[in-house]
Design an enzyme around this catalytic site. Structure first.
Site, PDB file in Angstrom:
ATOM      1  N   THR A   1       0.757  -1.598  -0.283  1.00  0.00           N
ATOM      2  CA  THR A   1      -0.341   0.100   0.082  1.00  0.00           C
ATOM      3  C   THR A   1       0.919   1.003  -0.231  1.00  0.00           C
ATOM      4  O   THR A   1       1.689   1.307   1.001  1.00  0.00           O
ATOM      5  CB  THR A   1      -0.976  -0.046   1.345  1.00  0.00           C
ATOM      6  OG1 THR A   1      -1.645  -1.407   1.528  1.00  0.00           O
ATOM      7  CG2 THR A   1      -1.990   0.939   1.964  1.00  0.00           C
TER       8      THR A   1
ATOM      9  N   LYS B   1      -8.164   1.454  -3.111  1.00  0.00           N
ATOM     10  CA  LYS B   1      -7.675   1.063  -1.893  1.00  0.00           C
ATOM     11  C   LYS B   1      -7.780   1.726  -1.194  1.00  0.00           C
ATOM     12  O   LYS B   1      -7.956   1.863   0.284  1.00  0.00           O
ATOM     13  CB  LYS B   1      -6.215   0.527  -1.812  1.00  0.00           C
ATOM     14  CG  LYS B   1      -5.584   0.209  -0.409  1.00  0.00           C
ATOM     15  CD  LYS B   1      -5.461  -1.302   0.250  1.00  0.00           C
ATOM     16  CE  LYS B   1      -5.512  -1.320   1.740  1.00  0.00           C
ATOM     17  NZ  LYS B   1      -5.420  -2.439   1.943  1.00  0.00           N
TER      18      LYS B   1
ATOM     19  N   LYS C   1      -1.747   5.163   8.319  1.00  0.00           N
ATOM     20  CA  LYS C   1      -0.547   5.546   7.531  1.00  0.00           C
ATOM     21  C   LYS C   1      -1.646   5.153   5.988  1.00  0.00           C
ATOM     22  O   LYS C   1      -1.673   6.505   4.992  1.00  0.00           O
ATOM     23  CB  LYS C   1       0.734   4.142   7.312  1.00  0.00           C
ATOM     24  CG  LYS C   1       1.105   3.699   6.034  1.00  0.00           C
ATOM     25  CD  LYS C   1       1.558   2.206   5.808  1.00  0.00           C
ATOM     26  CE  LYS C   1       1.535   2.276   4.208  1.00  0.00           C
ATOM     27  NZ  LYS C   1       2.535   1.104   3.968  1.00  0.00           N
TER      28      LYS C   1
HETATM   29  P1  NAD Z   1       6.303  -5.600   7.200  1.00  0.00           P
HETATM   30  O1  NAD Z   1       6.264  -4.912   8.398  1.00  0.00           O
HETATM   31  O2  NAD Z   1       5.460  -6.948   8.219  1.00  0.00           O
HETATM   32  O3  NAD Z   1       7.020  -6.207   5.677  1.00  0.00           O
HETATM   33  C1  NAD Z   1       7.713  -5.367   4.914  1.00  0.00           C
HETATM   34  C2  NAD Z   1       8.228  -6.275   4.939  1.00  0.00           C
HETATM   35  O4  NAD Z   1       9.845  -5.740   3.893  1.00  0.00           O
HETATM   36  C3  NAD Z   1       9.635  -6.493   6.328  1.00  0.00           C
HETATM   37  O5  NAD Z   1      10.109  -7.926   6.427  1.00  0.00           O
HETATM   38  C4  NAD Z   1      10.486  -5.744   5.796  1.00  0.00           C
HETATM   39  O6  NAD Z   1      12.203  -6.060   6.312  1.00  0.00           O
HETATM   40  C5  NAD Z   1      11.138  -5.624   3.949  1.00  0.00           C
HETATM   41  N1  NAD Z   1      12.206  -4.421   3.702  1.00  0.00           N
HETATM   42  C6  NAD Z   1      11.816  -3.205   4.327  1.00  0.00           C
HETATM   43  N2  NAD Z   1      12.428  -2.739   3.335  1.00  0.00           N
HETATM   44  C7  NAD Z   1      13.384  -3.740   2.223  1.00  0.00           C
HETATM   45  C8  NAD Z   1      14.287  -3.392   1.171  1.00  0.00           C
HETATM   46  N3  NAD Z   1      14.630  -2.377   1.371  1.00  0.00           N
HETATM   47  N4  NAD Z   1      14.458  -4.641   0.702  1.00  0.00           N
HETATM   48  C9  NAD Z   1      13.825  -5.798   0.795  1.00  0.00           C
HETATM   49  N5  NAD Z   1      12.895  -5.795   2.067  1.00  0.00           N
HETATM   50  C10 NAD Z   1      12.341  -4.287   2.933  1.00  0.00           C
HETATM   51  O7  NAD Z   1       4.951  -5.159   6.931  1.00  0.00           O
HETATM   52  P2  NAD Z   1       3.502  -5.596   5.934  1.00  0.00           P
HETATM   53  O8  NAD Z   1       2.644  -5.672   7.581  1.00  0.00           O
HETATM   54  O9  NAD Z   1       3.515  -7.743   5.142  1.00  0.00           O
HETATM   55  O10 NAD Z   1       2.524  -5.046   5.243  1.00  0.00           O
HETATM   56  C11 NAD Z   1       3.606  -4.588   3.863  1.00  0.00           C
HETATM   57  C12 NAD Z   1       2.143  -3.936   3.530  1.00  0.00           C
HETATM   58  O11 NAD Z   1       1.477  -4.717   3.172  1.00  0.00           O
HETATM   59  C13 NAD Z   1       2.435  -2.490   3.304  1.00  0.00           C
HETATM   60  O12 NAD Z   1       2.225  -1.455   2.454  1.00  0.00           O
HETATM   61  C14 NAD Z   1       1.053  -2.373   3.958  1.00  0.00           C
HETATM   62  O13 NAD Z   1       0.826  -1.357   4.495  1.00  0.00           O
HETATM   63  C15 NAD Z   1      -0.076  -3.201   3.651  1.00  0.00           C
HETATM   64  N6  NAD Z   1      -1.158  -4.303   3.942  1.00  0.00           N
HETATM   65  C16 NAD Z   1      -0.505  -4.696   5.038  1.00  0.00           C
HETATM   66  C17 NAD Z   1      -1.961  -5.083   5.782  1.00  0.00           C
HETATM   67  C18 NAD Z   1      -1.827  -5.228   6.887  1.00  0.00           C
HETATM   68  O14 NAD Z   1      -2.606  -6.178   7.824  1.00  0.00           O
HETATM   69  N7  NAD Z   1      -0.449  -6.305   7.691  1.00  0.00           N
HETATM   70  C19 NAD Z   1      -2.928  -5.643   5.125  1.00  0.00           C
HETATM   71  C20 NAD Z   1      -3.463  -4.910   4.189  1.00  0.00           C
HETATM   72  C21 NAD Z   1      -1.811  -4.201   3.422  1.00  0.00           C
END
Ligand code: NAD
Length: 292
Positions: free
Chosen positions: A87, A162, A237
């Protein structure tokens, strides 16, 4: 079809694992998280994408997406597709798509709804921006990771859908919580409140599917001490993204603005960080009145 997967956090790990379990060769990279079962580990982001037909990213925000995209796009095979499921702001989504197309690649923005449970169960909803042709190529993967994929329009349209959806969610959750807090003060039983509203014109996903009152309605984070679920800071966010988009598009979104301000207060100055976004109900309950 070979898949590169970058960002193996709470959402990315189960999504990548589902693709691997369905028989795809998935090579993954994350700066911190370990590769889930069935996913081949790459030492660098560029190594995860070199042989891939489709590259999926699932990263925290637009800034990180832009930085990862600039590392991996030059390493991708011509004709491959860059599909971002994070997102992020509409502008980052459009810039990354432009960069990918300039390098001879396909590009989709495909954010998801459904949370970590949906990611694990393979029941996410994908809202997708980009060309029909690129959408058709990636559709079989959306079918594995999710239950529905809607092609919303050109690049950025997925992110637009979204943030509009989540602006409605933030506003209706606050409305549902403040109504419960008012009902409490009026001496109305919470179960009766649920029975009426969930079958009347005040119903919504927040009330019917994710009721913020513990012990009422279907099981939700409220029944688990408001452990997320969907954390209040993630809602903040998304509300920041919708207000940013409203400002740049010249749209008037006063309810979105108020929801953003309330979640900011809750997360930054109260005890909201790390709690589910439905913990707005105990927040209102402990106050005498509505204070934006
Ligand atoms: P998260 O923080 O668990 O995962 C993000 C991952 O990206 C982490 O493991 C981090 O180490 C990795 N990362 C960061 N910088 C990096 C880089 N330069 N190279 C490679 N990896 C890197 O977050 P999440 O909950 O998995 O969410 C991910 C996305 O999905 C976000 O944009 C969030 O808004 C969206 N989202 C989350 C949810 C939810 O319920 N968690 C629901 C819908 C959408």
């Amino acid at each position: 079809m070979k898949i590169g997967f970058i960002g193996l956090g709470n959402m990315g790990a189960p999504m990548a694992a589902n693709l691997a379990a369905a028989g795809y060769e998935v090579t993954g990279f994350d700066t911190a998280a370990p590769e889930p079962q069935g996913v081949i580990a790459a030492a660098r982001a560029a190594d995860a994408v070199r042989d891939a037909d489709i590259v999926i990213t699932m990263l925290p925000n637009g800034q990180i997406l832009r930085s990862v995209a600039s590392q991996v796009i030059p390493a991708m095979r011509p004709g491959a597709i860059f599909c971002d499921c994070s997102t992020v702001d509409v502008e980052s989504a459009r810039n990354v798509a432009q960069e990918a197309r300039a390098a001879g690649l396909g590009a989709l923005d495909a954010p998801v709804s459904g949370g970590t449970n949906g990611a694990q169960a393979g029941t996410l909803t994908f809202m997708v921006g980009g060309s029909e042709a690129d959408f058709a190529v990636v559709a079989p993967l959306f079918d594995i990771m999710g239950q529905k994929a809607v092609h919303c329009g050109d690049s950025g349209a997925g992110q637009a859908a979204k943030i509009c959806n989540n602006m409605i969610l933030g506003v209706t959750m606050i409305a549902t919580c403040e109504a419960f807090a008012l009902a409490d003060k009026l001496g109305l039983d919470r179960q009766k409140m649920f029975d009426v509203v969930s079958t009347s014109s005040g119903y919504s996903w927040s009330m019917n599917a994710y009721c913020p009152a513990p012990g009422v309605g279907p099981v939700s984070p409220a029944d688990n001490g408001y452990k997320p679920g969907f954390a209040a800071e993630l809602m903040l966010k998304d509300l920041n993204l919708s207000q940013q988009a409203a400002e740049s598009a010249g749209a008037e979104t006063p309810m979105g603005a108020l929801a953003r301000a309330l979640y900011e207060e809750f997360v930054e100055r109260e005890d909201g960080r790390g709690r589910d976004f439905s913990a707005m109900l105990p927040r209102f309950s402990t106050r005498n009145g509505f204070r934006p």
